[in-house]
Design a protein around this motif. Structure first.
Motif, short mmCIF file in Angstrom:
data_model
loop_
_atom_site.label_atom_id
_atom_site.label_comp_id
_atom_site.label_asym_id
_atom_site.label_seq_id
_atom_site.Cartn_x
_atom_site.Cartn_y
_atom_site.Cartn_z
N ASN A 116 4.64 3.50 4.22
CA ASN A 116 5.20 2.81 3.05
C ASN A 116 6.19 1.72 3.45
O ASN A 116 6.16 0.62 2.90
N ALA A 117 7.06 2.04 4.42
CA ALA A 117 8.08 1.07 4.83
C ALA A 117 7.39 -0.22 5.30
O ALA A 117 7.81 -1.33 4.96
N VAL A 118 6.31 -0.07 6.06
CA VAL A 118 5.57 -1.23 6.57
C VAL A 118 4.85 -1.95 5.42
O VAL A 118 4.89 -3.17 5.30
N LYS A 119 4.20 -1.16 4.58
CA LYS A 119 3.40 -1.73 3.49
C LYS A 119 4.25 -2.52 2.49
O LYS A 119 3.90 -3.63 2.12
N TYR A 120 5.39 -1.94 2.11
CA TYR A 120 6.13 -2.55 1.00
C TYR A 120 7.21 -3.52 1.44
O TYR A 120 7.89 -4.09 0.60
N PRO A 149 12.05 -4.59 -0.56
CA PRO A 149 12.69 -4.82 -1.86
C PRO A 149 13.48 -3.62 -2.39
O PRO A 149 14.25 -3.74 -3.33
N GLY A 150 13.28 -2.44 -1.80
CA GLY A 150 13.94 -1.24 -2.31
C GLY A 150 13.24 -0.70 -3.54
O GLY A 150 12.20 -1.23 -3.97
N ILE A 151 13.79 0.34 -4.12
CA ILE A 151 13.18 0.95 -5.32
C ILE A 151 14.20 0.91 -6.45
O ILE A 151 15.31 1.44 -6.29
N PRO A 152 13.86 0.27 -7.57
CA PRO A 152 14.81 0.21 -8.69
C PRO A 152 15.20 1.62 -9.16
O PRO A 152 14.38 2.53 -9.11
N ARG A 165 2.31 4.45 -9.07
CA ARG A 165 2.59 3.30 -8.21
C ARG A 165 3.35 2.27 -9.04
O ARG A 165 3.03 2.07 -10.21
N ILE A 166 4.32 1.60 -8.44
CA ILE A 166 5.12 0.62 -9.19
C ILE A 166 4.28 -0.63 -9.44
O ILE A 166 3.54 -1.07 -8.57
N GLY A 167 4.42 -1.19 -10.64
CA GLY A 167 3.77 -2.47 -10.94
C GLY A 167 2.37 -2.32 -11.51
O GLY A 167 1.85 -1.22 -11.62
N THR A 175 -2.53 -1.56 -1.04
CA THR A 175 -3.46 -0.51 -1.45
C THR A 175 -2.83 0.85 -1.19
O THR A 175 -1.98 1.00 -0.32
N GLY A 176 -3.26 1.81 -1.95
CA GLY A 176 -2.72 3.16 -1.77
C GLY A 176 -3.25 4.07 -2.85
O GLY A 176 -3.95 3.63 -3.77
N SER A 177 -2.92 5.35 -2.72
CA SER A 177 -3.45 6.33 -3.67
C SER A 177 -2.37 6.80 -4.63
O SER A 177 -2.65 7.42 -5.66
N GLY A 178 -1.11 6.51 -4.32
CA GLY A 178 -0.02 7.02 -5.15
C GLY A 178 0.25 8.49 -4.88
O GLY A 178 0.91 9.17 -5.67
N LEU A 179 -0.26 9.00 -3.78
CA LEU A 179 -0.08 10.43 -3.45
C LEU A 179 0.96 10.65 -2.36
O LEU A 179 1.50 11.75 -2.22
N GLY A 180 1.23 9.61 -1.56
CA GLY A 180 2.07 9.77 -0.38
C GLY A 180 3.43 10.41 -0.68
O GLY A 180 3.80 11.43 -0.07
N LEU A 181 4.16 9.83 -1.62
CA LEU A 181 5.51 10.35 -1.89
C LEU A 181 5.47 11.69 -2.60
O LEU A 181 6.37 12.52 -2.42
N ALA A 182 4.42 11.92 -3.42
CA ALA A 182 4.30 13.23 -4.09
C ALA A 182 4.18 14.31 -3.03
O ALA A 182 4.78 15.39 -3.14
N LEU A 183 3.43 14.02 -1.96
CA LEU A 183 3.27 15.00 -0.88
C LEU A 183 4.57 15.15 -0.09
O LEU A 183 4.93 16.26 0.29
P1 ADP Z 1 1.10 4.57 -2.42
O1 ADP Z 1 1.86 3.96 -1.29
O2 ADP Z 1 -0.21 5.12 -2.02
O3 ADP Z 1 1.02 3.69 -3.62
P2 ADP Z 1 3.27 6.48 -2.64
O4 ADP Z 1 3.32 7.77 -3.42
O5 ADP Z 1 3.48 6.58 -1.17
O6 ADP Z 1 1.88 5.85 -2.96
O7 ADP Z 1 4.34 5.50 -3.24
C1 ADP Z 1 4.45 5.34 -4.65
C2 ADP Z 1 5.00 3.95 -4.99
O8 ADP Z 1 6.37 3.85 -4.60
C3 ADP Z 1 4.28 2.83 -4.25
O9 ADP Z 1 3.12 2.42 -4.92
C4 ADP Z 1 5.36 1.74 -4.24
O10 ADP Z 1 5.32 1.03 -5.47
C5 ADP Z 1 6.66 2.52 -4.16
N1 ADP Z 1 7.20 2.58 -2.78
C6 ADP Z 1 7.00 3.59 -1.89
N2 ADP Z 1 7.67 3.36 -0.75
C7 ADP Z 1 8.32 2.19 -0.90
C8 ADP Z 1 9.19 1.41 -0.06
N3 ADP Z 1 9.53 1.80 1.17
N4 ADP Z 1 9.68 0.24 -0.58
C9 ADP Z 1 9.34 -0.16 -1.82
N5 ADP Z 1 8.52 0.52 -2.66
C10 ADP Z 1 8.01 1.68 -2.21
#
Ligand code: ADP
Length: 219
Positions: A116-120, A149-152, A165-167, A175-183
């Motif tokens: 996530n850190a790399v992706k976002y 950008p951080g997380i609001p 997923r935000i947005g 791209t992503g599944s929205g499962l990473g942080l839930a896990l």
């Molecule tokens: P995914 O990455 O597959 O969308 P995650 O459950 O890992 O799913 O993350 C949920 C959402 O949280 C992401 O879609 C993104 O909008 C936001 N997010 C996660 N990690 C970060 C981060 N390091 N910086 C900014 N936004 C993040």
């Protein structure tokens, strides 16, 4: 799951048809096929684990060990993927002692947070991801910090919900599944712990996972 597959298929096809002439490009395409396959594996792992948790079939194997070693190995494993996107990973290991943890779950926590850190934060100037461990006596803390950008505040609970997923889907670049942080949250809870989001300075997010230093009834 489709995005990494499309990329792998496209590169394989170009190689098969001999369209790639320069040595540099060849290396780049092979590397991309490898890192995209690794990404696909990570996504599939998340989906499988999520389904195991849903069915109540997820099992944890807690063993006493050195969590610093586990975290450092994940950082090492993710280094090529991060470097390909212009990122460097810095690891700071603090004194954590021996704790009981499930190494697959901790691996997946750190993989998902670095991913996530790399992706976002792909648009930020500072492409550093910091991975830290420390202990406050009661908990062992694993932190992953980026300069994205951080997380609001209003999203800080929601991002841990499954499939959230935000947005808007149409404008999203990642791209992503929205499962990473839930896990990540479930795995932290399995260690009698929790996860929180902290503002990084000057910008970015710090994901802090706290795992109970002493687990009861688990080993
Ligand atoms: P995914 O990455 O597959 O969308 P995650 O459950 O890992 O799913 O993350 C949920 C959402 O949280 C992401 O879609 C993104 O909008 C936001 N997010 C996660 N990690 C970060 C981060 N390091 N910086 C900014 N936004 C993040």
């Amino acid at each position: 799951l489709r995005t990494p597959l499309t990329s792998i298929r496209m590169h394989a096809e170009m190689l098969e048809k001999n369209w790639v002439k320069s040595e540099d490009k060849l290396g780049e395409y092979y590397r991309s096929m490898r890192t995209e396959s690794e990404r696909l594996s990570r996504l599939i792992e998340n989906v499988l684990d999520f389904s195991r948790i849903q069915k109540g079939k997820k099992k944890y194997l807690f063993k006493l060990g050195d969590i610093n070693k586990c975290v450092a190995e994940v950082a090492e494993m993710m280094r090529a993927y991060a470097a390909q996107r212009g990122f460097q990973i810095q690891v700071q290991s603090g004194e954590c002692g021996e704790i009981a943890f499930d190494s697959d779950a901790v691996t997946q926590i750190v993989v998902n947070l670095i991913d996530n850190a790399v992706k976002y934060s792909s648009n930020s100037n500072d492409k550093t991801v910091m991975v830290r461990t420390k202990s406050d006596g009661q908990y062992v803390l694993i932190e992953v910090e980026d300069r994205g950008p951080g997380i609001p505040y209003r999203q800080r609970k929601k991002v841990f919900q499954e499939f959230y997923r935000i947005g808007a889907e149409s404008t999203r670049e990642t791209t992503g599944s929205g499962l990473g942080l839930a896990l990540v949250k479930r795995f932290a809870q399995a260690h009698n712990g929790f996860v929180e989001i902290i503002n990084a300075r000057p910008t970015g997010a710090i994901f802090r996972v706290s795992l109970a230093a002493k687990l009861q009834n688990n080993i």
